[in-house]
Design a protein around this motif. Structure first.
Motif, PDB file in Angstrom:
ATOM      1  N   GLU A   3       0.813  -1.216   0.000  1.00 39.21           N
ATOM      2  CA  GLU A   3       0.000   0.000   0.000  1.00 39.21           C
ATOM      3  C   GLU A   3       0.847   1.267   0.000  1.00 39.21           C
ATOM      4  OE1 GLU A   3      -3.092   1.911   3.113  1.00 39.21           O
ATOM      5  OE2 GLU A   3      -3.350  -0.206   2.646  1.00 39.21           O
ATOM      6  N   ASN A   4       1.975   1.221   0.717  1.00 41.97           N
ATOM      7  CA  ASN A   4       2.849   2.390   0.819  1.00 41.97           C
ATOM      8  C   ASN A   4       4.292   2.024   0.514  1.00 41.97           C
ATOM      9  OD1 ASN A   4       0.892   4.308   1.634  1.00 41.97           O
ATOM     10  ND2 ASN A   4       0.939   3.480   3.693  1.00 41.97           N
ATOM     11  N   LEU A   5       5.080   3.051   0.196  1.00 42.02           N
ATOM     12  CA  LEU A   5       6.513   2.894  -0.042  1.00 42.02           C
ATOM     13  C   LEU A   5       7.281   3.784   0.922  1.00 42.02           C
ATOM     14  CD1 LEU A   5       6.595   3.186  -3.935  1.00 42.02           C
ATOM     15  CD2 LEU A   5       6.687   1.090  -2.600  1.00 42.02           C
ATOM     16  N   LYS A   6       8.322   3.229   1.539  1.00 41.05           N
ATOM     17  CA  LYS A   6       9.217   4.034   2.362  1.00 41.05           C
ATOM     18  C   LYS A   6      10.455   4.318   1.516  1.00 41.05           C
ATOM     19  CE  LYS A   6      11.448   2.290   5.898  1.00 41.05           C
ATOM     20  NZ  LYS A   6      11.806   1.802   7.245  1.00 41.05           N
ATOM     21  N   GLU A  35      13.958   9.566   5.663  1.00 41.08           N
ATOM     22  CA  GLU A  35      12.955   8.658   5.104  1.00 41.08           C
ATOM     23  C   GLU A  35      11.602   9.345   5.024  1.00 41.08           C
ATOM     24  OE1 GLU A  35      13.015   5.548   7.989  1.00 41.08           O
ATOM     25  OE2 GLU A  35      14.721   4.552   7.048  1.00 41.08           O
ATOM     26  N   LYS A  36      10.847   9.001   4.007  1.00 36.89           N
ATOM     27  CA  LYS A  36       9.477   9.490   3.838  1.00 36.89           C
ATOM     28  C   LYS A  36       8.616   8.327   3.368  1.00 36.89           C
ATOM     29  CE  LYS A  36       9.946  14.104   4.141  1.00 36.89           C
ATOM     30  NZ  LYS A  36       9.082  15.146   4.536  1.00 36.89           N
ATOM     31  N   VAL A  37       7.339   8.385   3.706  1.00 44.14           N
ATOM     32  CA  VAL A  37       6.392   7.356   3.277  1.00 44.14           C
ATOM     33  C   VAL A  37       5.450   7.976   2.243  1.00 44.14           C
ATOM     34  CG1 VAL A  37       4.542   5.825   4.018  1.00 44.14           C
ATOM     35  CG2 VAL A  37       6.540   6.166   5.483  1.00 44.14           C
ATOM     36  N   PHE A  38       5.289   7.288   1.128  1.00 46.42           N
ATOM     37  CA  PHE A  38       4.441   7.748   0.029  1.00 46.42           C
ATOM     38  C   PHE A  38       3.490   6.641  -0.378  1.00 46.42           C
ATOM     39  CE2 PHE A  38       8.324  10.222  -0.381  1.00 46.42           C
ATOM     40  CZ  PHE A  38       7.833  11.505  -0.591  1.00 46.42           C
ATOM     41  N   PRO A  39       2.348   6.998  -0.957  1.00 50.01           N
ATOM     42  CA  PRO A  39       1.454   5.961  -1.482  1.00 50.01           C
ATOM     43  C   PRO A  39       2.089   5.276  -2.689  1.00 50.01           C
ATOM     44  CG  PRO A  39       0.656   8.142  -2.080  1.00 50.01           C
ATOM     45  CD  PRO A  39       1.814   8.337  -1.144  1.00 50.01           C
ATOM     46  N   ASN A  40       1.785   4.016  -2.841  1.00 50.54           N
ATOM     47  CA  ASN A  40       2.329   3.249  -3.959  1.00 50.54           C
ATOM     48  C   ASN A  40       1.440   3.485  -5.179  1.00 50.54           C
ATOM     49  OD1 ASN A  40       3.586   1.466  -5.612  1.00 50.54           O
ATOM     50  ND2 ASN A  40       3.180  -0.341  -4.388  1.00 50.54           N
ATOM     51  N   HIS A  53      19.170   5.518  -8.397  1.00 53.74           N
ATOM     52  CA  HIS A  53      20.545   5.361  -7.939  1.00 53.74           C
ATOM     53  C   HIS A  53      20.834   6.183  -6.685  1.00 53.74           C
ATOM     54  CE1 HIS A  53      20.359   8.852 -10.560  1.00 53.74           C
ATOM     55  NE2 HIS A  53      21.464   9.292 -10.003  1.00 53.74           N
ATOM     56  N   LEU A  54      19.904   7.042  -6.279  1.00 55.46           N
ATOM     57  CA  LEU A  54      20.094   7.892  -5.111  1.00 55.46           C
ATOM     58  C   LEU A  54      19.252   7.466  -3.907  1.00 55.46           C
ATOM     59  CD1 LEU A  54      19.929  11.379  -6.868  1.00 55.46           C
ATOM     60  CD2 LEU A  54      21.977  10.089  -6.268  1.00 55.46           C
ATOM     61  N   VAL A  55      18.262   6.612  -4.121  1.00 60.70           N
ATOM     62  CA  VAL A  55      17.334   6.266  -3.054  1.00 60.70           C
ATOM     63  C   VAL A  55      17.227   4.756  -2.869  1.00 60.70           C
ATOM     64  CG1 VAL A  55      15.928   8.337  -3.370  1.00 60.70           C
ATOM     65  CG2 VAL A  55      15.316   6.269  -4.591  1.00 60.70           C
ATOM     66  N   LYS A  56      16.699   4.387  -1.704  1.00 59.19           N
ATOM     67  CA  LYS A  56      16.373   2.992  -1.405  1.00 59.19           C
ATOM     68  C   LYS A  56      14.875   2.949  -1.144  1.00 59.19           C
ATOM     69  CE  LYS A  56      17.064   1.202   2.697  1.00 59.19           C
ATOM     70  NZ  LYS A  56      17.660   0.640   3.922  1.00 59.19           N
ATOM     71  N   VAL A  57      14.197   1.960  -1.711  1.00 58.64           N
ATOM     72  CA  VAL A  57      12.747   1.862  -1.614  1.00 58.64           C
ATOM     73  C   VAL A  57      12.371   0.562  -0.920  1.00 58.64           C
ATOM     74  CG1 VAL A  57      10.596   1.823  -2.906  1.00 58.64           C
ATOM     75  CG2 VAL A  57      12.510   3.176  -3.741  1.00 58.64           C
ATOM     76  N   GLU A  58      11.470   0.675   0.071  1.00 56.83           N
ATOM     77  CA  GLU A  58      10.961  -0.506   0.761  1.00 56.83           C
ATOM     78  C   GLU A  58       9.433  -0.457   0.729  1.00 56.83           C
ATOM     79  OE1 GLU A  58      12.523  -1.038   4.736  1.00 56.83           O
ATOM     80  OE2 GLU A  58      14.238   0.204   4.186  1.00 56.83           O
ATOM     81  N   GLU A  59       8.812  -1.609   0.529  1.00 57.77           N
ATOM     82  CA  GLU A  59       7.351  -1.692   0.587  1.00 57.77           C
ATOM     83  C   GLU A  59       6.937  -1.902   2.034  1.00 57.77           C
ATOM     84  OE1 GLU A  59       6.248  -4.877  -1.998  1.00 57.77           O
ATOM     85  OE2 GLU A  59       6.417  -3.622  -3.777  1.00 57.77           O
ATOM     86  N   ILE A  60       5.927  -1.140   2.476  1.00 51.71           N
ATOM     87  CA  ILE A  60       5.435  -1.310   3.845  1.00 51.71           C
ATOM     88  C   ILE A  60       3.926  -1.446   3.834  1.00 51.71           C
ATOM     89  CG2 ILE A  60       7.351  -0.176   4.954  1.00 51.71           C
ATOM     90  CD1 ILE A  60       5.638   2.326   5.178  1.00 51.71           C
TER      91      ILE A  60
END
Length: 60
Positions: A3-6, A35-40, A53-60
């Motif tokens: 649902e969201n991406l960190k 870190e910020k949380v955004f909708p997927n 190449h500048l960010v890391k993305v995790e599904e939460i």
């Protein structure tokens, strides 16, 4: 699908091209490790793709 991406800034955008720096600012990331949380959704995924190449993305 999550649902969201960190999104975490892991590399400095100083050496990046201006469009990529603007994308990082638009995501609200200012400091490395922030870190910020955004909708997927497609808009967020498109922004992440431009600066992958500048960010890391995790599904939460």
């Amino acid at each position: 699908m999550a649902e969201n991406l960190k999104i975490t800034l892991v590399k400095s955008p100083i050496g990046a091209i201006p469009k990529q720096r603007a994308t990082v600012v638009a995501l609200g990331l200012r400091k490395i490790g922030q870190e910020k949380v955004f909708p997927n959704n497609k808009a967020t995924l498109g922004m992440v793709q431009k600066v992958r190449h500048l960010v890391k993305v995790e599904e939460i």
